[in-house]
Design a protein around this motif. Structure first.
Motif, short mmCIF file in Angstrom:
data_model
loop_
_atom_site.label_atom_id
_atom_site.label_comp_id
_atom_site.label_asym_id
_atom_site.label_seq_id
_atom_site.Cartn_x
_atom_site.Cartn_y
_atom_site.Cartn_z
N UNK A 1 19.19 -31.51 -58.11
CA UNK A 1 17.85 -31.96 -57.72
C UNK A 1 17.89 -33.45 -57.38
N UNK A 2 18.65 -34.22 -58.18
CA UNK A 2 18.76 -35.65 -57.90
C UNK A 2 19.39 -35.90 -56.54
N UNK A 3 20.45 -35.15 -56.24
CA UNK A 3 21.12 -35.31 -54.94
C UNK A 3 20.15 -35.00 -53.80
N UNK A 4 19.43 -33.88 -53.95
CA UNK A 4 18.49 -33.46 -52.91
C UNK A 4 17.35 -34.47 -52.77
N UNK A 5 16.91 -35.01 -53.91
CA UNK A 5 15.85 -36.01 -53.91
C UNK A 5 16.29 -37.22 -53.08
N UNK A 6 17.54 -37.65 -53.34
CA UNK A 6 18.02 -38.86 -52.65
C UNK A 6 18.17 -38.60 -51.15
N UNK A 7 18.62 -37.41 -50.78
CA UNK A 7 18.79 -37.15 -49.34
C UNK A 7 17.44 -37.04 -48.64
N UNK A 8 16.45 -36.53 -49.36
CA UNK A 8 15.15 -36.36 -48.71
C UNK A 8 14.44 -37.70 -48.55
N UNK A 9 14.56 -38.55 -49.60
CA UNK A 9 13.82 -39.81 -49.57
C UNK A 9 14.50 -40.85 -48.68
#
Lengths: 326, 317
Positions: free
Chosen positions: B221-229
């Motif tokens: 989730x952290x990885x996906x959060x960073x790629x989205x933001x």
């Protein structure tokens, strides 16, 4: 929740001396922590700072006493911090619309109790897990606070409304004797009334308490309502302390309260603990937090330390309990 | 199957579809392909946290740390990206750190019998503290370049890659949960730890595994959060993610007492939260109301689940 309700006298004696030992250790640590921080910061020991310290942890005292009741039943109340903001909002809005401070006090406490009662009904009557229900009201109360304040703070100047949290007699903030009175009243409630015995019974063994006709499901509702009412009271103190109502007040207060209560020797599994321990726990925890703030510690490091304190205390407790069982 | 039974067992599907129709009638843009696609990308971090949380809740526990932990892992990835200019080591660090953290929580809960909510509550604070300590105060790290572009906005057949990742992980979880002994063991533990033990299940090991998986999900989730933001900072709202994920799980019909829940239900819960979050923004509902709404939804879902469970119990007797 699995221990029996009947207490064998020698075991009770051992438990009391265990608690006494814990209180002595806590008192020692309180002295040690204050000496340590006074070395780090020469202002720590001034009478003024002690007044400021006690005032800044007054809210923690109130909330933690409510949390003690909750945790004696084996529950948890994650909503108190948000509830402080919500109840404060209701109180401040009532004050600004009606101009009546007593009415503001009353609505603040009732608002806090309302959230507490919702918790109590879901936990006591529907038998849902406390952390889940109070996590929902944690979001709900904070959301309501943001709505009430429209996400900005409201200044309060009414002297009556600010009296409890803002006034001092010399170097002693008014709120300190007030907290002491609440402590005495709650001690009477917990140790001298049938309600108090029901609190311990509900925590020691819910089903046995039920069979014995102690109506634990009803006690639980009242206990969460009490915790909510104390959050309402804390809201009044908070508003008084900073002369304004703020939608983000009480943030993470529940975490501080839980740590202080566990530090004070109340069992996570219910049925064991005393209010005096909570008072000592709040003092020690408050001195540490206050000291961290005074020494200008990075807030993120403070978070890390807080997390480590909670985990450390819980680990230490489980370790000493294990030693006793063996 | 009569209508009453459909309403009872598939209520979340009915509610979600009704919501879709209402939102569509208010704002026709809601059902546009662009918007649906945007929703599918928004829900990925929440969905990953919800998936990890699902197993924790079915086993009768809770992991309060997942939101803040995913913020920490996002920041960690950013820090490694800032140091090395690549993502390889960062991704590895996130996976290792998330498995370690989950494993530690699992050991404390399973072996030392500490209550999960206390352990994960302190983990929440430690994660929050660490996320501010590994990055200089007040700073953001901007994430640019191949991987973040690829994982954040690449589409295959018009569907975001990150969403496909979520669906793939859910499918794998579905197989494990419904068709393996591990899934059966998790349900057994949620129903009764003692009975699970008597049945020869290695309860401690399964519990540690569950928390390692929830930790890994926080990492993803952290990885996906960073790629989205496209940037990371320690002040991201981790607790908001956690609340959304827990709401999704409860709305999906998972019994919080443990022992019952379906991956399909959880997916519908995730979809519901994604749709509602999107609609609240699309309909210009003020931010301050979002949290009220979520609190009410969780309480209502808890109440409805309880009523359904109660009626089922009385039917059984």
């Amino acid at each position: 929740m699995t221990s029996t309700v009947t207490v064998n006298p020698t075991a009770a004696k051992a438990a009391i001396s265990g608690l006494t030992l814990r209180y002595l250790v806590l008192a020692g640590l309180i002295v040690l922590a204050s000496v340590g921080f006074s070395l780090a910061n020469e202002n720590f020991y001034s009478l003024v700072n002690i007044g400021i310290l006690l005032r800044s942890i007054a809210v923690l005292f109130l909330v933690s006493m409510g949390m003690t009741f909750v945790m004696l039943t084996g529950g948890i109340d994650l909503s108190v911090g948000s509830n402080v903001a919500f109840a404060g909002g209701v109180g401040v809005i009532t004050l600004t619309t009606t101009g009546s401070a007593p009415l503001g006090f009353l609505t603040a406490i009732l608002a806090g109790m309302a959230i507490g009662t919702i918790n109590g009904i879901f936990i006591g009557r529907l038998k849902l897990s406390a952390f889940m229900v109070t996590l929902a009201t944690f979001a709900l109360a904070r959301g309501l606070a943001l709505v009430i304040y429209d996400a900005t703070s409201i200044n309060v100047s009414d002297p009556t409304f600010l009296w409890l949290g803002g006034t001092s007699w010399g170097n002693i903030p008014v709120v300190i004797p007030f907290v002491f009175c609440v402590f005495v009243a709650l001690s009477v409630l917990l140790y001298r009334t049938p309600f108090g015995r029901n609190v311990y019974a509900a925590g020691a063994n819910f089903n046995t308490a039920f069979v014995l006709g102690r109506r634990p499901e009803r006690s639980v509702v009242w206990i969460y309502a009490l915790s909510g009412a104390l959050a309402g009271l804390s809201a009044i103190v908070t508003v008084g302390r900073v002369s304004s109502g703020q939608p983000w007040s009480g943030l993470y207060l529940e975490f501080d309260a839980i740590t202080a209560v566990i530090l004070g020797g109340t069992s996570l599994f219910g049925g064991r603990g005393r209010l005096l321990g909570t008072i000592l726990g709040v003092l020690l925890y408050g001195i540490i937090i206050n000291g961290l703030v005074l020494t200008g510690t990075n807030p993120y490091l403070q978070s890390l330390i807080k997390g480590m304190i909670l985990l450390g205390v819980v680990l230490l407790d489980s370790w000493t309990q294990r030693g006793k069982a063996a | 199957m009569n209508i009453g039974k459909i309403l009872r067992e598939r209520n979340i599907i009915v509610v979600t579809l009704v919501c879709c129709v209402i939102f569509f009638l208010i704002s026709p843009r809601f059902l546009s392909v662009d918007n649906m696609s945007a929703i599918s990308r928004q829900i990925v971090p929440i969905g990953l946290i919800a998936l990890g949380q699902f197993f924790v809740i079915v086993s009768g526990n809770i992991d309060l740390s997942m939101g803040m932990a995913s913020v920490f892992f996002a920041v960690l990835l950013g820090v490694f990206f800032g140091l090395t200019g690549g993502v390889g080591i960062g991704l590895l660090a996130v996976v290792v750190a998330s498995l370690t953290m989950g494993g530690l929580i699992g050991v404390l809960v399973a072996k030392l019998k500490l209550p999960a909510f206390i352990v994960t509550l302190s983990a929440l604070f430690m994660a929050q503290g660490l996320s501010g300590l590994v990055i200089p105060r007040g700073q953001q790290i901007f994430l640019m370049g191949g991987f973040f572009q690829f994982a954040g906005s690449q589409k295959i057949f018009g569907i975001y890659l990150s969403f496909l990742f979520l669906i793939g992980l859910c499918a794998a979880a579905y197989v494990v949960y419904n068709h393996t002994r591990i899934g059966a063991a998790i349900i057994a533990i949620g129903n009764s730890e003692e009975n699970a033990k008597l049945a020869g299940i290695n309860v401690d090991r399964v519990k540690i595994g569950i928390f390692m998986f929830s930790g890994l999900c926080s990492g993803f989730a952290g990885i996906m959060l960073s790629t989205r933001m496209g940037f990371v900072q320690p002040g991201l709202d981790g607790n908001g993610l956690l609340l959304d994920a827990i709401a999704a799980i409860i709305i999906g019909g998972t019994l919080i007492q443990g022992g019952r829940g379906t991956i399909g239900g959880a997916l519908w819960g995730i979809a519901f939260i994604g749709i509602v979050n999107n609609a609240l923004n699309l309909l210009n509902v003020e931010d301050v109301w979002h949290q009220v709404f979520k609190g009410v939804v969780i309480l209502a879902a808890l109440g409805v689940n309880w009523l359904l469970w109660q009626s089922k119990q009385s039917e059984a007797h």
